[in-house]
Design an enzyme around this catalytic site. Structure first.
Site, PDB file in Angstrom:
ATOM      1  N   HIS A 165      45.833  35.051  54.362  1.00 37.07           N
ATOM      2  CA  HIS A 165      45.395  33.794  53.732  1.00 37.07           C
ATOM      3  C   HIS A 165      44.468  34.096  52.546  1.00 37.07           C
ATOM      4  O   HIS A 165      44.611  33.493  51.466  1.00 37.07           O
ATOM      5  CB  HIS A 165      44.671  32.938  54.770  1.00 37.07           C
ATOM      6  N   GLU A 166      43.540  35.030  52.723  1.00 33.52           N
ATOM      7  CA  GLU A 166      42.643  35.402  51.630  1.00 33.52           C
ATOM      8  C   GLU A 166      43.406  36.119  50.517  1.00 33.52           C
ATOM      9  O   GLU A 166      43.106  35.918  49.334  1.00 33.52           O
ATOM     10  CB  GLU A 166      41.513  36.292  52.161  1.00 33.52           C
ATOM     11  N   HIS A 169      44.855  33.511  48.419  1.00 36.02           N
ATOM     12  CA  HIS A 169      43.882  32.956  47.482  1.00 36.02           C
ATOM     13  C   HIS A 169      43.743  33.838  46.242  1.00 36.02           C
ATOM     14  O   HIS A 169      43.670  33.343  45.112  1.00 36.02           O
ATOM     15  CB  HIS A 169      42.517  32.818  48.152  1.00 36.02           C
ATOM     16  N   GLU A 253      44.219  25.202  49.714  1.00 39.09           N
ATOM     17  CA  GLU A 253      44.247  25.672  51.092  1.00 39.09           C
ATOM     18  C   GLU A 253      45.671  25.631  51.653  1.00 39.09           C
ATOM     19  O   GLU A 253      46.114  26.550  52.336  1.00 39.09           O
ATOM     20  CB  GLU A 253      43.310  24.830  51.960  1.00 39.09           C
TER      21      GLU A 253
END
Length: 377
Positions: A165-166, A169, A253
């Protein structure tokens, strides 16, 4: 594709509002106030009204340069603010050695970075019981901050999905986007607040700062004119900036969740990780203007406040996918819309967790159907 189009649309609005803000301030102080003052003198002396507002005090190339400098300044000072604040929170004093030690989190991030085809970020493991994870820095020198509490809380597959997930980003350049948009929200809010000094002096004089009192003492006519004529123009910008920042923050997100599902290949693992982190974290009741890098955490939570460490807690073995699916179903069935809306409403930096979990469950179902069709073929 829909998420990318939505992000692009919000960014377009953001850039347009930035430009309008700069142009509005230049026009207000370069045209509006001089015209009002000059027109008042003409009216008193000659008895005629002479106002010329349909002009601009600088050339359009100069106006574009001012807008460009304003955006560049936000990017530069926004990074300095976020990185400095994050350094204080993570105890960036050289006490730890996690940047040089090669541990499990390093290896996971290295593999995920290769899969996503991005520069490998630096990893900082912080000795803190709070399960938290966020990313700071630029695309080419990003740093993922992970707490020991996060490593201890999640199993191996969930930890990999959170790190993915990071990575999502970083690949989407979300840190840059949120740094600039959050700073612009603060700027417009402070400028509007400053423009209301004269009104606050009348209605609530105890709220005035030393700078406010100095402005009233030395520049009272300008302060009064600003409050009457310019403050109504500036009133709109913090509200539009607030909407753009919240919309972009929530949309990014969803995009990072989708990227994590693609990079790590296990949407249900990220779904159960979100459930664990939501149950373990207390949502801070803070507005985006004061949240700063809370908006960068995987779920809205207080920032970590510990020292770097190279000592990791043991990573738990991965759970069975059927167990994850059951956990997701049970959690969604037991979550009421009112409680989720209340959680999201406290910060507005993240979309409701149940909506994120539902989307991840749908992605997992789609992947299962695809595997079934391929197997039958």
């Amino acid at each position: 594709m829909r998420l990318r189009l939505r992000i692009a649309a919000v960014l377009g609005v953001f850039v347009a509002v930035n430009a309008l803000f700069v142009l509005a301030v230049v026009w207000a102080y370069g045209v509006l106030l001089p015209a009002i003052v000059g027109g008042t003198f003409v009216l008193l002396s000659d008895g005629r009204l002479a106002l010329s507002l349909l002009q601009f005090p600088v050339s359009w190339p100069t106006a574009l340069l001012l807008v460009g400098l304003f955006l560049a300044g936000q990017l530069y000072y926004g990074y300095r603010r976020v990185l400095a604040h994050a350094g204080q929170q993570t105890g960036d004093s050289g006490a730890g050695t996690s940047e040089t030690d090669d541990h499990n989190v390093d290896r996971i991030v290295r593999r995920l970075s290769m899969t996503a085809d991005i520069p490998e970020p630096t990893i900082r493991v912080v000795d803190d019981d709070t399960p938290s994870c966020y990313t700071i820095g630029r695309f080419t020198d990003a740093t993922i901050v992970v707490t020991t509490g996060l490593v201890a809380r999640l199993d191996a597959t969930e930890l990999e999905s959170v790190l993915a997930h990071e990575i999502g980003h970083i690949a989407n350049r979300d840190v840059t986007l949120m740094t600039v948009t959050t700073l612009f929200l603060e700027i417009t809010d402070r400028v509007y607040h400053s423009s209301m000094v004269a009104r606050r002096a009348v209605l609530n004089p105890d709220s005035l700062s030393g700078q406010d009192r100095a402005a009233l003492t030395w520049f009272l006519p300008l302060v009064a004119l600003t409050s009457v004529f310019i403050a109504p123009i500036l009133w709109l910008f913090p509200r539009v900036a607030d909407w753009a920042t919240r919309t972009l923050s929530q949309t990014r997100e969803f995009a990072a969740d989708a990227a994590a599902a693609e990079i790590a290949g296990n949407p249900l693992a990220l779904a159960t990780a979100l459930i664990d982190l939501t149950d373990a974290s207390e949502t801070p009741a803070a507005d985006l203007r004061t949240a700063k890098i809370r908006a960068l955490c995987i779920v809205p939570s207080e920032l970590v406040n510990g020292r770097e460490t190279s000592s990791l807690p043991p990573i738990s073995a991965a759970s069975d996918d059927e167990d994850r699916e059951q956990r997701v179903r049970s959690w969604l069935d037991g979550t009421t819309p009112s409680s989720v809306d209340e959680t999201a409403g406290e910060t507005q930096t993240h979309p409701p967790v149940d909506e994120r979990v539902e989307r991840l469950a749908a992605l997992a179902a789609d992947e299962e159907q695809t595997r079934t069709r391929v197997g039958r073929a």
